[in-house]
Design an enzyme around this catalytic site. Structure first.
Site, short mmCIF file in Angstrom:
data_model
loop_
_atom_site.label_atom_id
_atom_site.label_comp_id
_atom_site.label_asym_id
_atom_site.label_seq_id
_atom_site.Cartn_x
_atom_site.Cartn_y
_atom_site.Cartn_z
N HIS A 238 0.86 -1.20 0.00
CA HIS A 238 0.00 0.00 0.00
C HIS A 238 0.89 1.24 0.00
CE1 HIS A 238 -2.77 3.10 1.40
NE2 HIS A 238 -3.78 2.29 1.14
N CYS A 276 -4.04 2.58 -4.46
CA CYS A 276 -4.91 3.46 -3.67
C CYS A 276 -4.99 4.81 -4.36
CB CYS A 276 -4.38 3.60 -2.25
SG CYS A 276 -5.44 4.63 -1.21
N HIS A 303 -7.94 0.42 -3.82
CA HIS A 303 -8.69 1.27 -2.89
C HIS A 303 -9.22 2.44 -3.72
CE1 HIS A 303 -6.47 -0.03 1.07
NE2 HIS A 303 -7.12 -1.01 0.48
N ASP A 356 -13.46 3.41 0.16
CA ASP A 356 -12.61 3.64 1.33
C ASP A 356 -12.86 5.04 1.86
OD1 ASP A 356 -10.73 3.01 3.21
OD2 ASP A 356 -9.01 3.14 1.88
N HIS A 357 -12.74 5.18 3.18
CA HIS A 357 -12.81 6.49 3.84
C HIS A 357 -14.07 7.26 3.44
CE1 HIS A 357 -8.15 6.46 4.51
NE2 HIS A 357 -8.75 5.35 4.92
N TYR A 373 -14.78 4.66 8.37
CA TYR A 373 -15.33 3.34 8.08
C TYR A 373 -16.77 3.19 8.59
CZ TYR A 373 -10.68 2.17 6.56
OH TYR A 373 -9.49 2.15 5.87
#
Length: 401
Positions: A238, A276, A303, A356-357, A373
């Site tokens: 990542h 990501c 992501h 995500d997020h 989350y």
């Protein structure tokens, strides 16, 4: 792409039934109670897998196996912890999980300065404020060398005045909140600290450069990638979040050149990338479409999150389809990669992705949630991403007619 969802285990405020309602089919999880570098026992992994299977999902990705600080420094008991990492890989493979996402960020994991930054929509986002972070580093942590670091930047004297003015304007409550947000550990992070422990760990890296940290990462990969390859696993590093130095520490998974060097160091499919969009997209000099095309064969996990960049290096988590990066273009590039994999018979032709997020929205406001989350914001994001994928699939069929 396979639609997946990060789940932090039985204590996650979002239960598996709600994830099913969101439409995901795969789960991204880890044994978060085993985060000190010890090997994960096969029976514990199997219990988590079976719980996920019983709810109607597959465990698609392990995110993540922590990497002990001694490994990043290549010092002290690092060999012991690498051995434990290898044992965990073997156990994960026996449990039937194929992808492992991990990171190599020194001392601090993903970092933000605000967990509830008010949006015009009246929802809330995660935010990294570059000046607030610098105020913490310089005026609260009082890191050795911080003043020199900030003074060496463009317009350094002016920057130092801005940083100190920001600190002076903060209430004691804001200063305490800022420290807690930065060092207490966000969801999925490997550790939380107090101020003295953080200072000590930063000191351990004194004199370490990006060249040193990259060499230690490459040495680690040469230790563990053969184990992954033997066991049919795909490792997916990542990127740094944010993708630049924090606390004067080197970070080496931030740019196109970084990724190119990492993948070349062990040139095998077992050594791959978590793409990501938000992390790479926090840097304006990262060309995400070019990266998705160049590294496509080695992207094992995605992501799909967005950030909106600001000129001073600050950013906040944006709507999944409305930020500083071309999300639709990235999805198209990844779907083209999937088609290519199918054409050459790769069994891993379906790339797992997750929203995500997500923003804190609606009924989640005021509830106990893991920052970034909550349910509704990620459900909204997943639905939007699914719509893009369905639209691209339909459009490609129509164009081919």
């Amino acid at each position: 792409m396979q639609e997946t969802w990060r789940w932090f285990g039985p204590n996650d405020p979002v239960p598996l039934d709600h994830i099913k309602q969101a439409g995901a089919t795969g789960i991204v999880s880890a044994l978060h109670h085993l985060y000190r570098g010890e090997a994960w026992p096969l029976d514990a992994i199997s219990r988590r897998r079976d719980e996920i299977l019983a709810a109607g999902f597959v465990w698609s990705v392990v995110e993540s196996i922590p990497i002990h600080n001694s490994i990043k420094l290549r010092s002290g008991p690092y060999a012991h912890f690498i051995s434990a990492w290898k044992d965990t890989l073997a156990a994960i493979a026996k449990a039937g999980i194929g992808v492992v996402c991990y990171n190599f960020m020194p001392v601090v994991d993903w970092t933000r300065t605000d967990l509830k930054w008010r949006l015009p929509s009246t929802g809330y986002a995660l935010r990294f404020d570059a000046v607030d972070f610098a105020a913490y580093d310089l005026c609260i942590l009082e890191r050795k060398g911080a003043e020199v670091d900030y003074h060496s930047r463009s317009h350094g004297a002016d920057l130092l005045r801005v940083i100190r003015a920001r600190f002076d304007s903060m209430s004691e409550q804001r200063r305490n909140e800022l420290e807690h947000t930065i060092i207490a550990g966000l969801p999925g992070a490997e550790a939380s600290y107090n101020r003295e422990i953080l200072r000590r760990l930063i000191t351990e890296y004194e004199g370490a450069t990006s060249v040193d940290l990259r060499a230690n990462l490459v040495a680690f990969l040469r230790d563990v990638v053969p184990v992954a390859q033997e066991n049919g696993l795909r490792l997916a590093i990542h990127p740094d979040d944010p993708p630049w130095s924090l606390f004067g520490l080197p970070r080496v998974v931030s740019t196109t050149a970084d990724v190119r060097a990492i993948l070349a160091a062990c040139d095998t499919l077992a050594n791959g990338l978590t793409f990501c969009v938000g992390s790479f997209g926090a840097r304006a000099d990262n060309d995400l479409l070019s990266m998705a095309q160049e590294f496509g064969a080695r992207i094992h996990f995605a992501h799909l999150r967005q950030v909106t960049r600001e000129p001073d290096g600050s950013f906040h988590e944006a709507e999944h389809l409305d930020g500083s990066s071309d999300m639709v273009g990235v999805i198209l590039a990844l779907m083209k990669e999937e088609l290519h994999r199918r054409s050459v018979g790769r069994p891993d032709h379906e790339i797992p992705m997750r929203p995500d997020h997500g923003h804190l929205l609606a009924d989640d406001i005021g509830k106990k949630v893991n920052p970034g989350y909550s349910l509704v914001g990620r459900l909204k994001g997943l639905a939007e991403l699914r719509g893009v994928m369905k639209g691209l699939e339909y459009g490609s069929r129509e164009l081919a007619r």
